[in-house]
Design a protein around this motif. Structure first.
Motif, PDB file in Angstrom:
ATOM      1  N   ALA A 184       0.825  -1.199   0.000  1.00 31.73           N
ATOM      2  CA  ALA A 184       0.000   0.000   0.000  1.00 31.73           C
ATOM      3  C   ALA A 184       0.866   1.258   0.000  1.00 31.73           C
ATOM      4  CB  ALA A 184      -0.930  -0.005   1.216  1.00 31.73           C
ATOM      5  N   GLN A 185       1.994   1.221   0.727  1.00 27.00           N
ATOM      6  CA  GLN A 185       2.905   2.365   0.715  1.00 27.00           C
ATOM      7  C   GLN A 185       3.507   2.570  -0.672  1.00 27.00           C
ATOM      8  OE1 GLN A 185       5.596   1.169   3.818  1.00 27.00           O
ATOM      9  NE2 GLN A 185       4.342   2.038   5.458  1.00 27.00           N
ATOM     10  N   SER A 211       0.871   4.127  -2.833  1.00 32.35           N
ATOM     11  CA  SER A 211       0.683   5.527  -2.437  1.00 32.35           C
ATOM     12  C   SER A 211       1.771   6.418  -2.999  1.00 32.35           C
ATOM     13  CB  SER A 211       0.651   5.641  -0.911  1.00 32.35           C
ATOM     14  OG  SER A 211      -0.435   4.931  -0.367  1.00 32.35           O
ATOM     15  N   LYS A 212       3.005   5.971  -2.903  1.00 25.83           N
ATOM     16  CA  LYS A 212       4.113   6.804  -3.375  1.00 25.83           C
ATOM     17  C   LYS A 212       4.094   6.965  -4.888  1.00 25.83           C
ATOM     18  CE  LYS A 212       7.277   6.153   0.502  1.00 25.83           C
ATOM     19  NZ  LYS A 212       8.662   5.844   0.927  1.00 25.83           N
ATOM     20  N   LYS A 222       1.283   9.455  -5.578  1.00 22.03           N
ATOM     21  CA  LYS A 222       1.680  10.813  -5.195  1.00 22.03           C
ATOM     22  C   LYS A 222       2.630  11.405  -6.241  1.00 22.03           C
ATOM     23  CE  LYS A 222       1.111  10.348  -0.185  1.00 22.03           C
ATOM     24  NZ  LYS A 222       1.808  10.267   1.124  1.00 22.03           N
ATOM     25  N   VAL A 267      -3.559  11.357  -1.891  1.00 20.79           N
ATOM     26  CA  VAL A 267      -3.579   9.974  -1.412  1.00 20.79           C
ATOM     27  C   VAL A 267      -3.731   9.935   0.102  1.00 20.79           C
ATOM     28  CG1 VAL A 267      -2.349   7.777  -1.354  1.00 20.79           C
ATOM     29  CG2 VAL A 267      -2.075   9.311  -3.311  1.00 20.79           C
ATOM     30  N   GLU A 268      -4.581   9.013   0.568  1.00 18.84           N
ATOM     31  CA  GLU A 268      -4.677   8.675   1.979  1.00 18.84           C
ATOM     32  C   GLU A 268      -4.428   7.182   2.116  1.00 18.84           C
ATOM     33  OE1 GLU A 268      -8.403   9.816   3.562  1.00 18.84           O
ATOM     34  OE2 GLU A 268      -8.080  11.968   3.306  1.00 18.84           O
ATOM     35  N   GLN A 269      -3.554   6.823   3.055  1.00 18.06           N
ATOM     36  CA  GLN A 269      -3.239   5.413   3.242  1.00 18.06           C
ATOM     37  C   GLN A 269      -3.245   5.067   4.721  1.00 18.06           C
ATOM     38  OE1 GLN A 269       0.749   4.186   3.397  1.00 18.06           O
ATOM     39  NE2 GLN A 269      -0.088   2.310   4.247  1.00 18.06           N
ATOM     40  N   VAL A 309      -5.760   2.016   0.558  1.00 19.40           N
ATOM     41  CA  VAL A 309      -5.315   3.201  -0.164  1.00 19.40           C
ATOM     42  C   VAL A 309      -6.520   3.863  -0.821  1.00 19.40           C
ATOM     43  CG1 VAL A 309      -3.868   4.107  -2.032  1.00 19.40           C
ATOM     44  CG2 VAL A 309      -3.044   2.203  -0.635  1.00 19.40           C
ATOM     45  N   ALA A 314      -7.274   7.253  -3.285  1.00 12.89           N
ATOM     46  CA  ALA A 314      -6.584   8.284  -4.061  1.00 12.89           C
ATOM     47  C   ALA A 314      -7.578   9.011  -4.948  1.00 12.89           C
ATOM     48  CB  ALA A 314      -5.474   7.661  -4.912  1.00 12.89           C
TER      49      ALA A 314
END
Length: 845
Positions: free
Chosen positions: A767-768, A771-772, A775, A781-783, A788, A790
Motif C-alpha cells: 500500500a505504501q 501511495s508513493k 503521489k 492519497v490517503e493510506q 489506499v 486516491a
C-alpha cells in the motif's frame, strides 16, 4: 409492432439496470465509508491517537449507519435475504452496545443538575465542559458563576418527545457534503424543526426550581449565559470550539427559546461538517446546556497556560474591554500579555493595540457592539495586579488537571475574577521545521501570531465573508479578514489559514490547530497584500508569507506507537471484534449466507458479493438478445464483463466485444495501461517457505480470503465519458471510478485498493508503494495500513487519460508483489523501478 415492442422491452431492461446500478453504487459508497471507518478505528487504536469514548461511540454509530444503508440498498436490488440481514444487524448492534458504557444509553437520568450536584460520574450527562467547571468549584482560588445544567438526558427527551429522531436521521442520510446548497437547506430544515417545537413540560419542571433559586439569590432581574456542553466538546484533538451557539445576557422570558437555539446549533452547516471531519455521528452527540448567572464584565478574555507555539516557559493572556467575544471569535485586535510560568511571575511582553469597539450587554437582553470611550482606546484592559491574578489562578487550574489549559475568564465591575470555562489545550510539538532563507523581495507579509506551526504552499484564496469561503478549492490557502468559527467549513479544504484580525485563542485558530493546518492570525494586511490565485507559501514558523514555492519541503515521518492499555482502548478492541472481524470468507462455501454473518464486516462482505451477483444476473437471460452485458475479448488473462449504458450499448446481437468496439474514453485509457508491454499478469512470484506459510495463514484468517482468483470476473460499467471498474485480483480488491469529458471541472479519478494474501506488514508495504507512485503522479492519497484511497480532480481530459493509463499499469504491476515485500527498503526500490517503466518488479519472467 414487434419492433416497437422489442425496443420498449429493451428500454425497460436498460432502465431497470440503471436503477439497479444506482443502488449498487450506493452500496459501494457505503461500503467504502464503512471500510474507511474500520481502518480509522484500527489506526487510532494502533497509534493511540484521539481515542476516547466519544470517538468510539461515534465510530460505532457511523459504521452502523453505513451498514444499514448497505442492507437497505440491497433490498432495492433483490428482496431476498434482507429480513435475515436486518435481524443479524440488530443482533450485532446489541452486542456492540453491550460493550459500551450502558449508562449513556439508558433513560431515567436527571434532566437538570446544579454545579454542586455534578460528580465524577456525571460527565456523560453534563458534557466535559460543564463537568470541568463543576471541578473548578472545588478549587478555592477559582471563582465560578452560580449555575446549573440541563443535561444530555433533557436533549434526548426533547428530541424523542417531539418526534424528531427519525425525521432528523432521514434528513442527514440524504446529505451530500459536496453539495453546498443541499447542506445549507438540510441544516436550515432541521434547525427550524427544533425551533418550532415546544420545550417538553418535564424539562420546564426540571429547570424552574433552579431558575427560582438563582433569582432568589441574585435578584429577579438576573441575566443568564447559556453555553453548550455537548458530549463531544473539549476532547483531545476535537474540541468542537465555537461549533455550537452561546447566548449571553439572556432574560428569563427568553430562556427556553435560547435553550432550543443552542440545541439547534448542533445542526449548523459548519458544525455538521466539523462533526464529519472528526468522525462524530449525530446520534452520539447529545447537547447539555450550561445555564450560568451572567457576569457583567469590565474586561474578559482567554489565557493559555502554555504558549500554543510550544514554548514551555510562558503563558499567553488575551484581553478585551467588556465581554470576551472578540477574543474567542477573533473579531477584533485585542490586548496580549506574555507572562512567565515560574516564580516570580514576570510580564515578558505586552501588545496593547488601539481598541475601537467593545461588546457589551443590552438593556433588554442580548449584546451589542459599541465604541470604546476615546480616552480608553489605547489603554490596557488589565492592571499588572490583575494580570498576575489571572496567571496565578490559571497555573493552579493547570496543576489541578495536570495538563495545559485554555481558560476563559472575566473581571466584573467590582474587580472580582470569574472563571467561565477551562478546557485542555493542544500544544504544538517542539519540532524543528527547516525554514529556507528567502529573499526580502519575495516576502509579502510578516508578523502576526502563529497559532499552528508548519509550512504550506498553495494558491491564495482571499475570502471577504463566509459565503465566499465556501467556494475555496482543495489545497488553497484561505486568507480572511477576521477569524470566525463559521469559516471552519472552509478549513476542510484549505492547506493553511491566514487572517488579518484574530488571536491564537480564537475558536477558529483552535480548530485549525486540531486539523494541523499551518496558521498565522492577526497579520493585519494579508487580505490587501496577497493577490487571489497567486501561489504563496505560508511559513508558520517564522511568521512570514512569501510568493512562490519553498525550495525544499521538510520531510515528515510518522511512526506507530503501541496502544495504551486503558479502559477506552479495551472497549475499542472489544467493539472492533464485532465490527471489523471477518468470519465470512469463501463465497463458494455453503456457509457463505446471510444467517452466518457475525460482524458488520461479514454483512458488508456478504452484501458486496450478493450485490455483484444480482447486479449482473440479468446477463444470464437478456445479454445475448439485448447486448446489455457483454464479455470483453482482451489480450490479458482477465475475465472482464462490460455494461455499456450508452445508446451504442443497446445494440442487439452481440454477447462479446473487443476494445475496438468500446467508445468509453476513460475505460480505453485504463485498458491501455493494463495491456502495456511488460505488465506480467501471469508469472512466477518468488516466495520462500516463511512467506508461503504467511500467505496460507492470511488466506485462512484475512478478511479477503475468499476473493476471486486471477482471471475470474471483473466488471466495467461504462458510458462515453465514464467508467466504473471493479476487480478482485489475488486476494485484493481495487476499484476505479472516473469521468473524463471536455469540462475539466467535472473530470475526476477515484481509486481504492485494499487487501492481499500476505501478512499485514507486507500488505502495508504494498500500500505504501502504491501511495508513493500515485503521489508522484499528483494524486491526493490517503493510506492506512493496507487501504489506499486516491483522488485526482479538475484536470484536462488528456491528463485524466494519462493517469488512467498509469492506474492500469499499477494494478497489473502490483499483483501479488505483497508476498515479496519483506523489508521497507523494497518500497522505495519498487517505486523507482515502476517510475522508470519496469513493471515486472518482483515477478520473474
Amino acid at each position: 409492432m414487434v419492433i416497437f415492442g422489442k425496443k420498449k422491452k429493451d428500454l425497460q431492461i436498460r432502465t431497470r439496470l440503471r436503477e439497479r446500478y444506482f443502488s449498487f453504487k450506493q452500496i459501494l459508497d457505503a461500503n467504502n465509508e464503512v471500510l474507511e471507518q474500520m481502518a480509522d478505528m484500527r489506526h487510532r487504536l494502533n497509534f493511540d491517537e484521539g481515542l476516547d469514548m466519544a470517538y468510539v461511540r461515534a465510530a460505532c454509530t457511523s459504521t452502523a449507519v453505513g451498514v444499514f444503508r448497505i442492507i437497505s440498498n440491497l433490498g432495492k436490488i433483490t428482496d431476498s435475504q434482507e429480513d435475515i440481514l436486518s435481524q443479524r444487524f440488530e443482533e450485532i448492534t446489541r452486542r456492540i452496545s453491550s460493550c459500551l458504557d450502558p449508562k449513556a444509553e439508558t433513560g431515567g437520568q436527571p434532566l437538570a443538575l446544579s454545579l454542586e450536584e455534578i460528580d465524577a460520574g456525571s460527565e456523560f450527562l453534563v458534557g466535559k465542559k460543564m463537568a470541568s467547571l463543576a471541578d473548578l468549584v472545588r478549587i478555592s482560588s477559582a471563582r465560578v458563576p452560580t449555575g446549573f445544567v440541563l443535561t444530555t438526558e433533557a436533549h434526548l427527551l426533547f428530541v424523542r418527545r417531539n418526534g424528531l429522531e427519525q425525521t432528523i436521521n432521514k434528513e442527514l442520510l440524504r446529505l451530500r457534503e459536496s453539495n453546498e446548497r443541499e447542506l445549507d437547506a438540510i441544516s436550515e430544515t432541521i434547525q427550524n424543526m427544533i425551533l418550532e417545537k415546544p420545550a417538553p413540560e418535564e424539562i420546564v419542571r426540571a429547570a424552574e426550581p433552579y431558575l427560582d433559586r438563582i433569582e432568589k439569590q441574585h435578584g429577579r432581574n438576573t441575566r443568564f449565559a447559556l453555553r453548550s456542553s455537548a458530549s463531544v466538546e473539549d476532547r483531545p484533538g476535537q474540541s468542537f470550539a465555537g461549533q455550537f451557539s452561546t447566548f449571553l445576557n439572556v432574560v428569563r422570558e427568553d430562556f427556553y427559546e435560547r435553550y432550543k437555539q443552542v440545541l439547534a446549533s448542533k445542526y449548523s452547516p459548519h458544525a455538521i461538517l466539523y462533526r464529519k471531519k472528526f468522525g462524530g455521528v449525530d446520534e452520539n452527540i447529545r447537547v447539555a446546556v450550561g445555564c450560568m448567572v451572567m457576569v457583567s464584565p469590565r474586561a474578559a478574555g482567554i489565557v493559555f497556560t502554555q504558549d500554543p507555539r510550544g514554548s514551555r516557559d510562558r503563558m499567553v493572556i488575551n484581553a478585551a474591554p467588556g465581554l470576551g467575544a472578540p477574543v474567542s471569535d477573533g473579531s477584533a485586535i485585542v490586548d496580549q500579555f506574555h507572562v512567565t510560568r515560574s516564580q516570580p511571575l514576570t510580564i515578558r511582553k505586552r501588545f496593547i493595540p488601539e481598541k475601537k469597539t467593545m461588546c457589551v450587554e443590552k438593556q433588554g437582553g442580548g449584546v451589542a457592539v459599541v465604541e470604546v470611550p476615546a480616552g480608553l482606546q489605547a489603554n490596557p484592559c488589565l492592571s499588572d495586579a490583575q494580570i498576575f491574578e489571572i496567571a496565578g489562578t490559571a497555573l493552579s487550574i493547570e496543576q489541578y488537571y495536570g495538563t495545559p489549559q485554555n481558560i476563559e475568564w472575566a473581571y466584573d465591575h467590582e474587580g472580582r475574577l470569574f472563571i467561565l470555562q477551562s478546557r485542555g489545550l493542544q500544544i504544538a510539538e517542539n519540532r524543528e521545521i527547516p525554514s529556507e532563507a528567502v529573499h526580502e523581495e519575495k516576502i509579502l507579509v510578516r508578523g502576526g501570531h502563529v497559532a499552528c506551526p508548519g509550512i504550506a504552499t498553495g494558491k491564495a484564496f482571499v475570502a471577504h465573508d463566509v459565503a465566499e469561503a465556501s467556494a475555496i478549492p482543495s489545497g488553497a490557502v484561505l486568507v480572511i479578514r477576521q477569524t470566525s468559527p463559521a469559516y471552519s467549513r472552509a478549513l476542510l479544504k484549505a492547506s493553511a489559514l491566514v487572517s488579518d484580525i484574530g488571536a491564537v485563542t480564537s475558536h477558529l485558530a483552535l480548530i485549525a490547530a486540531e486539523m494541523g493546518l499551518p496558521t498565522i492570525v492577526g497579520m493585519r494586511e494579508a487580505t490587501t497584500r496577497i493577490h487571489p490565485g497567486d501561489t504563496i507559501t505560508v511559513d508558520a514558523v517564522e511568521g512570514v508569507i512569501y510568493s512562490g514555492e519553498p525550495p525544499v519541503r521538510p520531510p515528515e515521518t510518522v511512526r506507530p506507537r503501541p496502544y495504551s492499555d486503558t479502559h477506552v482502548s479495551r472497549i475499542a478492541r472489544d467493539v472492533l471484534k464485532h465490527i471489523a472481524g471477518l468470519t465470512l470468507t469463501n463465497p463458494q462455501s455453503p456457509a457463505f449466507n446471510a444467517s452466518a454473518c457475525k460482524t458488520y464486516h461479514d454483512i458488508t462482505r456478504y452484501v458486496h458479493e450478493v450485490a455483484i451477483r444480482e447486479m449482473f444476473k440479468i446477463n444470464d437471460n437478456v445479454s445475448a438478445r439485448t447486448g446489455v452485458v457483454r464479455r470483453l475479448e482482451v489480450g490479458i488473462p482477465l475475465s472482464i464483463f462490460v455494461i455499456d449504458l450508452t445508446e451504442r450499448g443497446e445494440e442487439a446481437g452481440k454477447d462479446k466485444v473487443k476494445p475496438t468496439d468500446i467508445t468509453s474514453v476513460p475505460f480505453l485509457s485504463l485498458l491501455e495501461g493494463m495491456c502495456t508491454e511488460g505488465i506480467r499478469w501471469a508469472g512466477f512470484v518468488p516466495i520462500d517457505m516463511k512467506g508461503f506459510f504467511s500467505v496460507m495463514a492470511n488466506t485462512l484468517y484475512d478478511r479477503y480470503q475468499g476473493d476471486r482468483a486471477l482471471g475470474e470476473a471483473s466488471y466495467a460499467i461504462i458510458s462515453e465519458n465514464y467508467v466504473n471498474f471493479s476487480s478482485r485480483l489475488a486476494y485484493h480488491f481495487a476499484t476505479v471510478d472516473s469521468y473524463c469529458g471536455e469540462d475539466r471541472h467535472s473530470n475526476y479519478i477515484t481509486f481504492r485498493f485494499m487487501g492481499g494474501g500476505a501478512s499485514m506488514d507486507k500488505k502495508t508495504r504494498r500500500a505504501q508503494f502504491i501511495s508513493k507512485v500515485l503521489k508522484a503522479h499528483e494524486f491526493l492519497v490517503e493510506q492506512k495500513e493496507d487501504l489506499v484511497n486516491a483522488t485526482l480532480r479538475k484536470r484536462t481530459s488528456k491528463v485524466i487519460c494519462e493517469k488512467l493509463v498509469v492506474l492500469g499499469q499499477l494494478m497489473g504491476a502490483t499483483r501479488q508483489i505483497d508476498v515479496t515485500m519483506v523489508s521497507d527498503a523494497l518500497v522505495d526500490r519498487y517505486v523507482q523501478e515502476f517510475l522508470r517503466g519496469n513493471f515486472t518488479l518482483g515477478i520473474k519472467r
